[in-house]
Design a protein around this motif. Structure first.
Motif, PDB file in Angstrom:
ATOM      1  N   LEU A   1       0.832  -1.202   0.000  1.00  0.00           N
ATOM      2  CA  LEU A   1       0.000   0.000   0.000  1.00  0.00           C
ATOM      3  C   LEU A   1       0.870   1.257   0.000  1.00  0.00           C
ATOM      4  CD1 LEU A   1      -2.876   1.168   0.163  1.00  0.00           C
ATOM      5  CD2 LEU A   1      -2.623   1.119   2.645  1.00  0.00           C
ATOM      6  N   SER A   2       1.954   1.239   0.721  1.00  0.00           N
ATOM      7  CA  SER A   2       2.857   2.382   0.746  1.00  0.00           C
ATOM      8  C   SER A   2       3.528   2.596  -0.608  1.00  0.00           C
ATOM      9  CB  SER A   2       3.908   2.189   1.831  1.00  0.00           C
ATOM     10  OG  SER A   2       4.751   3.298   1.906  1.00  0.00           O
ATOM     11  N   TYR A   3       3.941   1.502  -1.267  1.00  0.00           N
ATOM     12  CA  TYR A   3       4.496   1.629  -2.623  1.00  0.00           C
ATOM     13  C   TYR A   3       3.467   2.207  -3.584  1.00  0.00           C
ATOM     14  CZ  TYR A   3       8.945  -0.804  -1.950  1.00  0.00           C
ATOM     15  OH  TYR A   3      10.217  -1.154  -1.567  1.00  0.00           O
ATOM     16  N   ILE A   4       2.216   1.770  -3.502  1.00  0.00           N
ATOM     17  CA  ILE A   4       1.159   2.272  -4.388  1.00  0.00           C
ATOM     18  C   ILE A   4       0.927   3.759  -4.140  1.00  0.00           C
ATOM     19  CG2 ILE A   4      -1.321   2.119  -4.883  1.00  0.00           C
ATOM     20  CD1 ILE A   4      -1.046  -0.918  -4.410  1.00  0.00           C
ATOM     21  N   LEU A   5       0.877   4.177  -2.860  1.00  0.00           N
ATOM     22  CA  LEU A   5       0.695   5.593  -2.552  1.00  0.00           C
ATOM     23  C   LEU A   5       1.866   6.438  -3.045  1.00  0.00           C
ATOM     24  CD1 LEU A   5      -0.864   5.511   1.016  1.00  0.00           C
ATOM     25  CD2 LEU A   5      -1.936   6.300  -1.087  1.00  0.00           C
TER      26      LEU A   5
ATOM     27  N   PHE B   1       5.348  14.475  -5.608  1.00  0.00           N
ATOM     28  CA  PHE B   1       5.353  15.005  -4.244  1.00  0.00           C
ATOM     29  C   PHE B   1       5.953  14.021  -3.235  1.00  0.00           C
ATOM     30  CE2 PHE B   1       1.679  16.833  -6.490  1.00  0.00           C
ATOM     31  CZ  PHE B   1       2.120  18.143  -6.531  1.00  0.00           C
ATOM     32  N   SER B   2       5.870  12.747  -3.542  1.00  0.00           N
ATOM     33  CA  SER B   2       6.388  11.751  -2.599  1.00  0.00           C
ATOM     34  C   SER B   2       7.915  11.729  -2.550  1.00  0.00           C
ATOM     35  CB  SER B   2       5.862  10.358  -2.957  1.00  0.00           C
ATOM     36  OG  SER B   2       6.377   9.934  -4.207  1.00  0.00           O
ATOM     37  N   LEU B   3       8.570  12.335  -3.539  1.00  0.00           N
ATOM     38  CA  LEU B   3      10.033  12.372  -3.519  1.00  0.00           C
ATOM     39  C   LEU B   3      10.563  13.125  -2.304  1.00  0.00           C
ATOM     40  CD1 LEU B   3      10.985  12.943  -7.257  1.00  0.00           C
ATOM     41  CD2 LEU B   3      11.198  10.871  -5.901  1.00  0.00           C
TER      42      LEU B   3
ATOM     43  N   VAL C   1      13.313   5.646   1.238  1.00  0.00           N
ATOM     44  CA  VAL C   1      12.652   5.214   2.463  1.00  0.00           C
ATOM     45  C   VAL C   1      11.148   5.298   2.237  1.00  0.00           C
ATOM     46  CG1 VAL C   1      12.364   5.692   4.906  1.00  0.00           C
ATOM     47  CG2 VAL C   1      14.553   6.107   3.837  1.00  0.00           C
ATOM     48  N   LEU C   2      10.437   4.239   2.589  1.00  0.00           N
ATOM     49  CA  LEU C   2       8.980   4.261   2.460  1.00  0.00           C
ATOM     50  C   LEU C   2       8.372   5.131   3.566  1.00  0.00           C
ATOM     51  CD1 LEU C   2       8.150   0.531   1.736  1.00  0.00           C
ATOM     52  CD2 LEU C   2       7.954   2.448   0.174  1.00  0.00           C
ATOM     53  N   PRO C   3       7.581   6.138   3.174  1.00  0.00           N
ATOM     54  CA  PRO C   3       6.975   6.977   4.219  1.00  0.00           C
ATOM     55  C   PRO C   3       5.917   6.194   4.996  1.00  0.00           C
ATOM     56  CG  PRO C   3       6.198   7.634   2.053  1.00  0.00           C
ATOM     57  CD  PRO C   3       7.241   6.581   1.836  1.00  0.00           C
ATOM     58  N   TRP C   4       5.778   6.496   6.261  1.00  0.00           N
ATOM     59  CA  TRP C   4       4.810   5.900   7.182  1.00  0.00           C
ATOM     60  C   TRP C   4       5.114   4.444   7.522  1.00  0.00           C
ATOM     61  CZ3 TRP C   4       2.621   8.038   2.571  1.00  0.00           C
ATOM     62  CH2 TRP C   4       2.331   9.387   2.687  1.00  0.00           C
TER      63      TRP C   4
END
Length: 161
Positions: free
Chosen positions: A35-39, A46-48, A82-85
């Motif tokens: 789910l984190s990869y998909i988000l 923006f996720s960068l 790094v995967l956020p959350w």
């Protein structure tokens, strides 16, 4: 039947090492990672800002995914994803750190009170063990140095000091 001594010595105590743990995150953990990869993919530009971290040359990063250390060990130096959350990153400084031990009032073996101060140099050699086993390495080393100084000099006479 094994004797008492054989039974006692055959007990294996787990070491305080990262290798003595179960592998894997489980089904829920893997679902959260996916789910984190998909988000991250859906919010790509923006996720960068949340996913890229810089580790300096004198640092190493220990990444904890859902509270467990990654099997890769330490990462760095350089740019990390790094995967956020999901991931938390702890940076460990590998440079030599110095500090003064506050003056210690020591009673020597021949009952003379001596005031001694010291300087301690230390550096972290294993960042994973430092993060997982010690809450604050600097304070722990400072307290250990003061205790060791008192214990060692307490067994010496004034002439030996």
């Amino acid at each position: 039947m094994a004797s008492k001594r054989e039974r006692h010595t055959s007990v294996v105590f787990p070491q305080n090492d990262v290798q003595n743990r179960e592998e894997g995150l489980g089904v829920c953990g893997m679902a959260l990672v996916v789910l984190s990869y998909i988000l991250c993919a859906l919010t790509f530009p923006f996720s960068l800002f949340l996913t890229l971290k810089v580790v300096k040359e004198y640092e190493r990063a220990v990444i904890l995914r859902l509270g467990r250390t990654l099997t890769v060990g330490t990462k760095g130096p350089g740019l990390l994803f790094v995967l956020p959350w999901i991931d938390s990153i702890d940076k460990v400084d590998l440079r030599t750190v110095t500090f003064d031990v506050p003056p210690q009032e020591i009673l020597t073996r021949d009952s003379v009170t001596v005031s001694v101060d010291a300087v301690v140099y230390f550096r972290i050699s294993n960042p994973i063990i430092s993060i997982t086993n010690v809450a604050n390495p600097r304070v722990s080393t400072q307290l250990l140095a003061a205790t060791t100084l008192r214990n060692i000099l307490g067994t010496k006479t004034l002439q030996e000091i």
